[in-house]
Write a protein that holds these residues in place. Structure first.
Motif, PDB file in Angstrom:
ATOM      1  N   ASP A  33       0.943  -1.285  -0.020  1.00  0.00           N
ATOM      2  CA  ASP A  33       0.322  -0.205  -0.179  1.00  0.00           C
ATOM      3  C   ASP A  33       0.868   1.179  -0.106  1.00  0.00           C
ATOM      4  OD1 ASP A  33      -2.464  -1.659   0.096  1.00  0.00           O
ATOM      5  OD2 ASP A  33      -2.097  -1.592   2.269  1.00  0.00           O
ATOM      6  N   TYR A  34       0.494   2.040  -0.757  1.00  0.00           N
ATOM      7  CA  TYR A  34       1.289   3.398  -0.780  1.00  0.00           C
ATOM      8  C   TYR A  34       0.535   4.485  -0.737  1.00  0.00           C
ATOM      9  CZ  TYR A  34       4.827   6.796  -2.422  1.00  0.00           C
ATOM     10  OH  TYR A  34       5.717   7.950  -2.328  1.00  0.00           O
ATOM     11  N   GLY A  35       0.605   5.647   0.233  1.00  0.00           N
ATOM     12  CA  GLY A  35      -0.333   6.786  -0.002  1.00  0.00           C
ATOM     13  C   GLY A  35       0.371   7.905  -0.016  1.00  0.00           C
ATOM     14  N   ILE A  36      -0.089   9.246  -0.844  1.00  0.00           N
ATOM     15  CA  ILE A  36       0.573  10.403  -0.858  1.00  0.00           C
ATOM     16  C   ILE A  36      -0.503  11.508  -0.316  1.00  0.00           C
ATOM     17  CG2 ILE A  36       1.739  11.971  -2.333  1.00  0.00           C
ATOM     18  CD1 ILE A  36       2.647   9.679  -3.894  1.00  0.00           C
ATOM     19  N   SER A  37      -0.246  12.064   0.483  1.00  0.00           N
ATOM     20  CA  SER A  37      -1.505  13.010   0.775  1.00  0.00           C
ATOM     21  C   SER A  37      -0.579  14.542   1.101  1.00  0.00           C
ATOM     22  CB  SER A  37      -1.975  12.641   2.438  1.00  0.00           C
ATOM     23  OG  SER A  37      -2.706  13.804   2.682  1.00  0.00           O
ATOM     24  N   SER A  38      -1.273  15.621   0.731  1.00  0.00           N
ATOM     25  CA  SER A  38      -0.733  16.976   0.717  1.00  0.00           C
ATOM     26  C   SER A  38      -1.499  17.682   2.136  1.00  0.00           C
ATOM     27  CB  SER A  38      -1.059  17.939  -0.236  1.00  0.00           C
ATOM     28  OG  SER A  38      -2.510  17.928  -0.292  1.00  0.00           O
ATOM     29  N   GLY A  39      -2.353  16.838   2.716  1.00  0.00           N
ATOM     30  CA  GLY A  39      -3.185  17.360   4.096  1.00  0.00           C
ATOM     31  C   GLY A  39      -2.372  16.898   5.156  1.00  0.00           C
ATOM     32  N   LYS A  40      -2.896  17.454   6.395  1.00  0.00           N
ATOM     33  CA  LYS A  40      -2.660  17.039   7.588  1.00  0.00           C
ATOM     34  C   LYS A  40      -2.887  15.651   8.000  1.00  0.00           C
ATOM     35  CE  LYS A  40      -2.129  18.811  12.488  1.00  0.00           C
ATOM     36  NZ  LYS A  40      -2.551  19.828  13.307  1.00  0.00           N
ATOM     37  N   TYR A  41      -4.263  15.359   7.624  1.00  0.00           N
ATOM     38  CA  TYR A  41      -4.775  14.164   8.140  1.00  0.00           C
ATOM     39  C   TYR A  41      -5.433  13.379   6.696  1.00  0.00           C
ATOM     40  CZ  TYR A  41      -5.081  15.900  12.991  1.00  0.00           C
ATOM     41  OH  TYR A  41      -4.543  16.331  13.950  1.00  0.00           O
ATOM     42  N   GLN A  42      -5.176  12.013   6.854  1.00  0.00           N
ATOM     43  CA  GLN A  42      -5.986  11.276   5.844  1.00  0.00           C
ATOM     44  C   GLN A  42      -7.336  11.182   5.803  1.00  0.00           C
ATOM     45  OE1 GLN A  42      -3.705  10.356   4.141  1.00  0.00           O
ATOM     46  NE2 GLN A  42      -1.985   9.122   5.232  1.00  0.00           N
ATOM     47  N   PRO A  43      -8.059  11.292   4.489  1.00  0.00           N
ATOM     48  CA  PRO A  43      -9.396  11.105   4.552  1.00  0.00           C
ATOM     49  C   PRO A  43      -9.813  10.035   5.354  1.00  0.00           C
ATOM     50  CG  PRO A  43      -8.518  11.365   2.259  1.00  0.00           C
ATOM     51  CD  PRO A  43      -7.472  11.074   3.240  1.00  0.00           C
ATOM     52  N   PHE A  44     -10.942  10.381   6.279  1.00  0.00           N
ATOM     53  CA  PHE A  44     -11.247   9.443   7.318  1.00  0.00           C
ATOM     54  C   PHE A  44     -11.962   8.112   6.900  1.00  0.00           C
ATOM     55  CE2 PHE A  44     -15.011   7.841   9.817  1.00  0.00           C
ATOM     56  CZ  PHE A  44     -14.252   7.398  11.046  1.00  0.00           C
ATOM     57  N   TRP A  45     -12.698   8.151   5.590  1.00  0.00           N
ATOM     58  CA  TRP A  45     -13.286   7.125   5.173  1.00  0.00           C
ATOM     59  C   TRP A  45     -12.522   5.770   4.446  1.00  0.00           C
ATOM     60  CZ3 TRP A  45     -17.393   6.611   7.758  1.00  0.00           C
ATOM     61  CH2 TRP A  45     -18.351   7.623   7.901  1.00  0.00           C
ATOM     62  N   LEU A  46     -11.270   6.773   4.095  1.00  0.00           N
ATOM     63  CA  LEU A  46     -10.150   5.646   3.600  1.00  0.00           C
ATOM     64  C   LEU A  46      -9.470   4.792   4.939  1.00  0.00           C
ATOM     65  CD1 LEU A  46      -8.754   7.600   0.749  1.00  0.00           C
ATOM     66  CD2 LEU A  46     -10.357   5.817   0.744  1.00  0.00           C
ATOM     67  N   ARG A  47      -9.702   5.312   6.242  1.00  0.00           N
ATOM     68  CA  ARG A  47      -8.870   4.632   7.176  1.00  0.00           C
ATOM     69  C   ARG A  47      -9.699   3.909   7.995  1.00  0.00           C
ATOM     70  NH1 ARG A  47      -8.200   7.970  11.527  1.00  0.00           N
ATOM     71  NH2 ARG A  47      -8.867  10.217  11.059  1.00  0.00           N
ATOM     72  N   GLY A  96       0.081  12.082   7.366  1.00  0.00           N
ATOM     73  CA  GLY A  96       0.972  11.939   6.155  1.00  0.00           C
ATOM     74  C   GLY A  96       0.995  10.989   5.226  1.00  0.00           C
ATOM     75  N   SER A  97       2.055  10.869   4.444  1.00  0.00           N
ATOM     76  CA  SER A  97       2.149   9.845   3.269  1.00  0.00           C
ATOM     77  C   SER A  97       2.789   8.773   4.004  1.00  0.00           C
ATOM     78  CB  SER A  97       3.169  10.595   2.296  1.00  0.00           C
ATOM     79  OG  SER A  97       2.389  11.730   1.704  1.00  0.00           O
ATOM     80  N   PHE A  98       2.397   7.611   3.103  1.00  0.00           N
ATOM     81  CA  PHE A  98       3.270   6.272   3.686  1.00  0.00           C
ATOM     82  C   PHE A  98       3.246   5.099   2.704  1.00  0.00           C
ATOM     83  CE2 PHE A  98      -1.358   5.736   3.462  1.00  0.00           C
ATOM     84  CZ  PHE A  98      -1.474   4.222   3.203  1.00  0.00           C
ATOM     85  N   MET A  99       4.096   3.975   3.038  1.00  0.00           N
ATOM     86  CA  MET A  99       4.293   2.966   2.332  1.00  0.00           C
ATOM     87  C   MET A  99       4.110   1.885   3.288  1.00  0.00           C
ATOM     88  SD  MET A  99       7.126   1.721  -0.366  1.00  0.00           S
ATOM     89  CE  MET A  99       8.498   1.392   0.887  1.00  0.00           C
ATOM     90  N   GLN A 100       3.553   0.965   2.887  1.00  0.00           N
ATOM     91  CA  GLN A 100       3.255  -0.243   3.700  1.00  0.00           C
ATOM     92  C   GLN A 100       3.429  -1.470   2.729  1.00  0.00           C
ATOM     93  OE1 GLN A 100      -0.576  -2.149   5.837  1.00  0.00           O
ATOM     94  NE2 GLN A 100      -0.055   0.037   6.653  1.00  0.00           N
TER      95      GLN A 100
END
Length: 215
Positions: free
Chosen positions: A26-40, A51-55
């Motif tokens: 999984d790889y996520g890139i975000s420009s906002g402070k928090y991830q969209p709630f419904w995706l987590r 933040g951005s992440f790789m898993q």
């Protein structure tokens, strides 16, 4: 306010005679402070809040073998390596061993679960049991499937559970506290009846603990 969020997920699955295993990235890139709630939401704490992440993760599970009539064994594991701008960690959503003997099942470890009368496919999840955090270590004995006692004529059935769990000790206010949990459900209606009536309860209690900053 401009928000950019991109989530890429690639997974490989295989299944054979009750054995399931998978490997995913999984790889996520975000420009906002928090991830969209419904995706987590309902991801059991595997998607970071910031933040951005790789898993990279892998999982394996063995269900009960049908050719064993009395005592059956099963187990499962789900381990993920997270690297992100907010935090990096090793996540273990599931790691358990289970055994079934007759109508009873006994298991210990960490396991994804849903409690209460709730549709597990909707995004809001259960009120009593969150799917937004890593599962806690537990030992549980339960009747997982509806059981129809013969002396009740095949019209009444029940199932339930009894568990003891351990909360984490890295909180700032309290440590060494535990979970007491039990459920019980009854059902009226034969197995093949088009209409069945059922009711029950869930009971969760946080008990024990040592205050780190007592008055």
């Amino acid at each position: 306010l401009f928000l950019l969020f991109t989530l890429i997920s690639v997974s490989l699955f295989s299944q054979d005679e009750g054995v399931k295993n998978w490997l995913g990235i999984d790889y996520g890139i975000s420009s906002g402070k928090y991830q969209p709630f419904w995706l987590r939401s309902n991801q059991y704490g595997t998607i970071p809040a910031k933040g951005s992440f790789m898993q990279v993760g892998a999982g394996y599970s063995q269900e009960y073998k049908e050719n064993r009539k009395w005592i059956k064994l099963g187990y499962g594991a789900d381990i993920r390596f997270l690297v992100g701008t907010d935090k990096s960690a090793v996540l273990i959503p599931e790691l358990y061993v289970k055994s079934k003997f007759g109508i009873f099942e006994l298991w210990g470890g960490m396991r994804k679960q849903v409690f209460g009368l709730v549709d597990s496919t909707i995004s809001s999840g259960s009120y009593a049991w969150s799917g937004n955090a890593l599962p806690m270590p537990k030992v549980e004995i339960l009747v997982p499937d509806w059981y129809y006692p013969r002396f009740l004529g095949g019209r009444f059935a029940f199932k339930g559970s009894f568990a003891h769990g351990w909360f984490e000790n890295n909180r700032e206010d309290v440590s060494h506290f535990f979970l007491h949990q039990k459920t019980f459900y009854g059902q009226y209606g034969r197995k093949n009846a088009p209409l069945k009536l059922f009711a029950g309860f869930t009971h969760q209690v946080q008990w024990g603990g040592k205050l780190l900053y007592a008055d």
